[in-house]
Design a protein around this motif. Structure first.
Motif, PDB file in Angstrom:
ATOM      1  N   GLU A  10       6.307   3.752   1.199  1.00 15.00           N
ATOM      2  CA  GLU A  10       7.339   4.278   1.950  1.00 15.00           C
ATOM      3  C   GLU A  10       7.308   6.110   1.781  1.00 15.00           C
ATOM      4  OE1 GLU A  10      11.632   3.878   0.408  1.00 15.00           O
ATOM      5  OE2 GLU A  10      11.259   2.229   0.904  1.00 15.00           O
ATOM      6  N   ASP A  11       6.248   6.535   0.727  1.00 16.67           N
ATOM      7  CA  ASP A  11       5.778   7.954   1.044  1.00 16.67           C
ATOM      8  C   ASP A  11       4.527   8.436   2.568  1.00 16.67           C
ATOM      9  OD1 ASP A  11       7.022   7.674  -1.400  1.00 16.67           O
ATOM     10  OD2 ASP A  11       4.921   7.131  -2.177  1.00 16.67           O
ATOM     11  N   TYR A  12       3.604   6.346   2.696  1.00 13.07           N
ATOM     12  CA  TYR A  12       3.107   6.854   3.688  1.00 13.07           C
ATOM     13  C   TYR A  12       3.532   7.338   5.005  1.00 13.07           C
ATOM     14  CZ  TYR A  12      -0.658   6.755   0.237  1.00 13.07           C
ATOM     15  OH  TYR A  12      -1.959   6.939  -0.633  1.00 13.07           O
ATOM     16  N   ILE A  13       4.820   6.848   4.802  1.00 13.47           N
ATOM     17  CA  ILE A  13       5.187   6.524   6.641  1.00 13.47           C
ATOM     18  C   ILE A  13       6.579   7.997   6.272  1.00 13.47           C
ATOM     19  CG2 ILE A  13       7.744   5.652   7.608  1.00 13.47           C
ATOM     20  CD1 ILE A  13       7.033   3.221   6.003  1.00 13.47           C
ATOM     21  N   ALA A  14       6.582   8.291   4.836  1.00 18.77           N
ATOM     22  CA  ALA A  14       7.615   9.522   5.570  1.00 18.77           C
ATOM     23  C   ALA A  14       6.025  11.087   5.613  1.00 18.77           C
ATOM     24  CB  ALA A  14       8.468   9.963   3.911  1.00 18.77           C
ATOM     25  N   ALA A  15       4.714  10.903   5.058  1.00 19.52           N
ATOM     26  CA  ALA A  15       3.914  11.149   5.044  1.00 19.52           C
ATOM     27  C   ALA A  15       3.919  11.592   6.917  1.00 19.52           C
ATOM     28  CB  ALA A  15       2.746  11.554   4.582  1.00 19.52           C
ATOM     29  N   GLY A  16       4.320  10.574   7.761  1.00 19.61           N
ATOM     30  CA  GLY A  16       3.784  10.339   9.342  1.00 19.61           C
ATOM     31  C   GLY A  16       2.821   9.688   9.271  1.00 19.61           C
ATOM     32  N   ALA A  17       2.518   8.352   8.327  1.00 22.16           N
ATOM     33  CA  ALA A  17       2.088   7.110   8.936  1.00 22.16           C
ATOM     34  C   ALA A  17       3.001   6.301  10.162  1.00 22.16           C
ATOM     35  CB  ALA A  17       1.857   6.349   8.230  1.00 22.16           C
ATOM     36  N   ASP A  18       1.721   6.584  11.334  1.00 24.67           N
ATOM     37  CA  ASP A  18       1.886   5.539  12.904  1.00 24.67           C
ATOM     38  C   ASP A  18       2.030   4.342  12.973  1.00 24.67           C
ATOM     39  OD1 ASP A  18       3.252   7.537  14.351  1.00 24.67           O
ATOM     40  OD2 ASP A  18       1.502   8.441  13.676  1.00 24.67           O
ATOM     41  N   ARG A  19       0.927   3.450  11.626  1.00 25.36           N
ATOM     42  CA  ARG A  19       0.508   2.571  11.783  1.00 25.36           C
ATOM     43  C   ARG A  19      -0.164   2.292  10.313  1.00 25.36           C
ATOM     44  NH1 ARG A  19      -1.223   0.627  16.355  1.00 25.36           N
ATOM     45  NH2 ARG A  19      -1.616  -1.296  15.339  1.00 25.36           N
ATOM     46  N   ILE A  20       0.102   1.350   9.071  1.00 24.85           N
ATOM     47  CA  ILE A  20      -0.901   1.240   8.361  1.00 24.85           C
ATOM     48  C   ILE A  20      -1.724  -0.247   7.570  1.00 24.85           C
ATOM     49  CG2 ILE A  20      -0.090   1.330   5.473  1.00 24.85           C
ATOM     50  CD1 ILE A  20       2.683   2.939   6.009  1.00 24.85           C
ATOM     51  N   THR A  21      -2.392  -0.012   7.350  1.00 27.35           N
ATOM     52  CA  THR A  21      -3.539  -1.281   6.754  1.00 27.35           C
ATOM     53  C   THR A  21      -3.532  -1.658   5.805  1.00 27.35           C
ATOM     54  OG1 THR A  21      -4.642  -1.184   9.376  1.00 27.35           O
ATOM     55  CG2 THR A  21      -5.338  -2.603   7.427  1.00 27.35           C
ATOM     56  N   VAL A  22      -3.114  -2.412   5.101  1.00 30.72           N
ATOM     57  CA  VAL A  22      -3.527  -2.762   3.192  1.00 30.72           C
ATOM     58  C   VAL A  22      -5.200  -3.701   3.252  1.00 30.72           C
ATOM     59  CG1 VAL A  22      -1.637  -2.113   2.511  1.00 30.72           C
ATOM     60  CG2 VAL A  22      -2.194  -4.508   3.536  1.00 30.72           C
TER      61      VAL A  22
END
Ligand code: DX5
Ligand code: ZN
Length: 219
Positions: A76-88
């Motif tokens: 959620e922190d990365y989404i709030a920071a502006g991530a458009d896509r996330i890879t784990v």
């Protein structure tokens, strides 16, 4: 058309916002953001506050590659920071299926990365849930390393897995050691998203580097 995602790991951190603007002007498609925690990988980069600080520098999508342990705690922190896509990373998630779905439930495309020493078999149970598969073509942690040739075998395996299941919409990304010499081979093996750090930021003409990679390098 091959997507080029320059990695800001190779940018001048003292002027990160300007470096990102240059990449947009030079024709980059996605901004690849390498988050490292000093535990999952032996290097430490940046987290949500820095990503948030440079979000306004560009309209290009932020492609966030989390090389961190327990990524589920900070999605959620990365989404709030502006991530458009996330890879784990598959290796960093005890409950990979749950983490992938927690990204998708928040409306973002989800990717799974695997290290050079990890078999493509780990992707099989979740392949239908993914928007992107990242085949690491170096051991993650640092820019400027040499491409691992066996990665081409893994790319072909994943391309077949996707084709057999009619999953052509899933991006197949490569990251590490991608340059004008290695681009043609990874594209030929099925990659459609090329991450490049040194090959772009180390080039005198970044626009030429990006278009050269997109065209398959020196081939
Ligand atoms: C490796 C990172 C890569 C890296 C690629 O741990 O995930 O994105 O920055 O750098 P180059 O293209 O220089 O190998
Ligand atoms: Zn990366």
């Amino acid at each position: 058309m091959t997507i080029i995602a320059p990695s800001i790991l190779s940018a001048d951190f003292a002027k990160l916002g300007d470096e990102i603007k240059v990449i947009e002007q030079a024709g980059g498609d996605w901004i690849h953001i390498d988050v490292m925690d000093g535990h999952f990988v032996p290097n430490l980069t940046f987290g949500p506050p820095v990503i948030s600080a440079v979000r306004s520098a560009t309209a290009l999508p932020f492609d966030v590659h989390l090389m961190i342990e327990r990524p589920e705690l900070s999605i959620e922190d990365y989404i709030a920071a502006g991530a458009d896509r996330i890879t784990v990373h598959a290796e960093a998630c005890t409950h990979l299926h749950r983490t992938v779905h927690s990204i998708k439930e928040k409306g973002l495309p989800a990717g799974v990365a695997i290290n050079p020493g990890t078999s493509v078999a780990v992707l099989e149970p979740i392949i239908h849930d993914l928007d992107l598969i990242l085949i690491m073509t170096v051991n993650p942690g640092f820019g400027g390393q040499s491409f691992i040739p066996y990665s081409l075998v893994k790319l072909r395996q994943v391309r077949s897995m996707l084709d057999e299941r009619g999953l052509q919409h899933v991006h197949l990304q490569v990251d590490g050691g991608i340059n004008l010499e290695t681009a043609a081979a990874v594209i030929e093996a099925g990659a459609d998203v090329l991450v490049a750090g040194n090959a772009v930021f180390g080039a005198k003409d970044r626009a030429a580097a990006i278009s050269g990679l997109r065209l398959g390098g020196t081939k």
